[in-house]
Design an enzyme around this catalytic site. Structure first.
Site, PDB file in Angstrom:
ATOM      1  N   LYS A  52       0.995  -1.268  -0.035  1.00  0.00           N
ATOM      2  CA  LYS A  52      -0.130  -0.072   0.079  1.00  0.00           C
ATOM      3  C   LYS A  52       0.854   1.255   0.021  1.00  0.00           C
ATOM      4  CE  LYS A  52      -3.500  -2.595   2.163  1.00  0.00           C
ATOM      5  NZ  LYS A  52      -4.477  -2.801   3.451  1.00  0.00           N
ATOM      6  N   GLN A  96      -4.614  -1.792   9.645  1.00  0.00           N
ATOM      7  CA  GLN A  96      -4.423  -3.219   9.091  1.00  0.00           C
ATOM      8  C   GLN A  96      -5.011  -4.066   9.853  1.00  0.00           C
ATOM      9  OE1 GLN A  96      -3.314  -3.399   5.768  1.00  0.00           O
ATOM     10  NE2 GLN A  96      -3.959  -5.611   6.097  1.00  0.00           N
ATOM     11  N   ASP A 119     -10.947   2.351   3.900  1.00  0.00           N
ATOM     12  CA  ASP A 119     -11.247   0.792   3.833  1.00  0.00           C
ATOM     13  C   ASP A 119     -12.767   0.507   3.677  1.00  0.00           C
ATOM     14  OD1 ASP A 119      -8.940  -0.840   3.630  1.00  0.00           O
ATOM     15  OD2 ASP A 119      -8.476  -0.926   5.782  1.00  0.00           O
TER      16      ASP A 119
HETATM   17  C1  BQF Z   1      -1.449 -10.265  -5.743  1.00  0.00           C
HETATM   18  C2  BQF Z   1      -5.712  -9.283   2.659  1.00  0.00           C
HETATM   19  C3  BQF Z   1      -6.702 -11.156   3.533  1.00  0.00           C
HETATM   20  C4  BQF Z   1      -6.586 -10.646   5.027  1.00  0.00           C
HETATM   21  C5  BQF Z   1      -6.368  -9.253   4.990  1.00  0.00           C
HETATM   22  C6  BQF Z   1      -1.674  -8.043  -4.619  1.00  0.00           C
HETATM   23  C7  BQF Z   1      -2.360  -7.989  -2.320  1.00  0.00           C
HETATM   24  C8  BQF Z   1      -2.601  -9.268  -2.301  1.00  0.00           C
HETATM   25  C9  BQF Z   1      -2.121  -9.807  -3.475  1.00  0.00           C
HETATM   26  C10 BQF Z   1      -2.690  -7.083  -1.097  1.00  0.00           C
HETATM   27  C11 BQF Z   1      -5.188  -8.511   1.603  1.00  0.00           C
HETATM   28  C12 BQF Z   1      -5.088  -9.109   0.136  1.00  0.00           C
HETATM   29  C13 BQF Z   1      -4.883  -7.144   1.690  1.00  0.00           C
HETATM   30  C14 BQF Z   1      -1.444  -9.255  -4.656  1.00  0.00           C
HETATM   31  C15 BQF Z   1      -4.173  -6.318   0.596  1.00  0.00           C
HETATM   32  C16 BQF Z   1      -4.991  -8.056  -0.877  1.00  0.00           C
HETATM   33  O1  BQF Z   1      -0.452 -10.023  -6.500  1.00  0.00           O
HETATM   34  O2  BQF Z   1      -2.128 -11.239  -5.961  1.00  0.00           O
HETATM   35  C17 BQF Z   1      -1.985  -7.029  -3.589  1.00  0.00           C
HETATM   36  O3  BQF Z   1      -1.693  -6.173  -0.930  1.00  0.00           O
HETATM   37  N1  BQF Z   1      -3.865  -6.994  -0.521  1.00  0.00           N
HETATM   38  C18 BQF Z   1      -4.949  -6.698   3.208  1.00  0.00           C
HETATM   39  O4  BQF Z   1      -4.563  -5.613   3.261  1.00  0.00           O
HETATM   40  O5  BQF Z   1      -5.437  -7.562   3.920  1.00  0.00           O
HETATM   41  C19 BQF Z   1      -5.703  -8.708   3.718  1.00  0.00           C
HETATM   42  C20 BQF Z   1      -6.149 -10.347   2.528  1.00  0.00           C
END
Ligand code: BQF
Length: 292
Positions: A52, A96, A119
């Site tokens: 992010k 987060q 969010d």
């Molecule tokens: C990719 C998330 C579960 C629980 C909390 C790119 C992200 C992930 C994968 C990413 C996610 C999932 C995020 C890919 C943010 C998505 O290339 O496939 C980016 O950064 N995510 C989160 O902040 O909290 C989570 C999944």
């Protein structure tokens, strides 16, 4: 079968956002500013927050990362949230998830000002979403809508089957796709862990959205020919041949499902990058539109 390239789409949207920011700065406005609060050392959370912050840099946003140890008290975290709510330089912020067990996530989410809740997790934003009012959409559902839109995948009158009923993915995407709007007007079935005969539902899907949280749960025999598959899962599975000793895999068994699908999102490089881009779009929206 066509692969929906979320990575490429996300780069395109980021270029559009960067252009907007450039214009803002050229006209003397200040750049959007996103803050992120990261508590503890959860490895996946660290990766997500790093994604992010890096994405902010790519589009010209200012970003602030607030890192705290897992021992932070709930009161201390609430104090940080309150300060971010008041900070006029910050357009939006995220805490987060998941948080350490001694901190009540619900309490923290409720403390975030809905106006800065990029969010889209605050119940005010959820309620506004459900009623089609101006709001910040939760990032993953917003990313899915953007993918369907940019690939010209029609949803009106289609049978959508969502598997998984979380507050941040399954439930909101079900509501959004059933609403009377451009990407919507679908007939939506929401399946979950108590659904009987899951495969009877999934086999009827024109569009299948898998957000179960377990690897390779949707297999080829569970889908019909021509289905559009959106795989929200991000699961770590052990892989001795991978650099880090694991690799990422979705909730969908890509190998058996892809040959039957008209469109399918890969993992990684599918929904995940679009989730991060949606967070940027919400922050831009906060900076530009002031919806509250
Ligand atoms: C990719 C998330 C579960 C629980 C909390 C790119 C992200 C992930 C994968 C990413 C996610 C999932 C995020 C890919 C943010 C998505 O290339 O496939 C980016 O950064 N995510 C989160 O902040 O909290 C989570 C999944």
């Amino acid at each position: 079968m066509e692969i929906i390239d979320g990575k490429l789409l996300s780069e395109q949207v980021k270029a559009e956002i960067a252009e907007s920011v450039k214009n803002m700065i050229a006209t003397g406005q200040r750049q959007p500013h996103l803050a992120a609060v990261l508590v503890g050392e959860d490895p996946a959370s660290q990766v997500y927050v790093r994604n992010k912050v890096r994405s902010c840099e790519q589009v010209g946003f200012k970003s602030t990362l607030i890192r705290k140890s897992a021992e932070i008290t709930e009161v201390e975290l609430l104090d940080i949230v309150n300060n971010l709510n008041k900070d006029e330089d910050i357009d939006g912020f995220i805490v987060q998830l998941p948080l350490p067990g001694h901190i009540n996530e619900e309490k923290i989410t409720l403390a975030i000002s809905p106006a800065k809740d990029v969010d889209g997790f605050h119940p005010v934003n959820f309620g506004r979403m459900a009623q089609g009012m101006p709001c910040y959409l939760p990032a993953t559902p917003a990313g899915i809508l953007e993918m369907l839109k940019r690939y010209n995948i029609p949803t009106s009158g289609k049978e959508v089957v969502v598997v998984g009923r979380s507050n941040i993915v399954g439930t909101p995407i079900s509501i959004l796709l059933s609403r009377k709007q451009e990407i919507g007007n679908a007939t939506v079935t929401l399946c979950h862990s108590r659904t009987r005969n899951l495969e009877e539902h999934t086999r009827r899907a024109d569009i299948l959205i898998a957000s179960i949280g377990r690897a390779n749960q949707i297999t080829g025999d569970m889908v019909k020919e021509g289905v559009v598959v959106i795989d929200v899962g991000i699961n770590r599975v052990d892989d001795a041949s991978a650099k880090r000793g694991y690799r990422l895999t979705g909730d969908v068994d890509f190998e058996s499902v892809a040959p039957k699908a008209s469109y399918i999102t890969p993992v990684p490089g599918g929904v995940g990058p679009m989730t991060v881009v949606s967070l940027l779009l919400n922050t831009l929206k906060s900076r530009v539109e002031r919806i509250y």
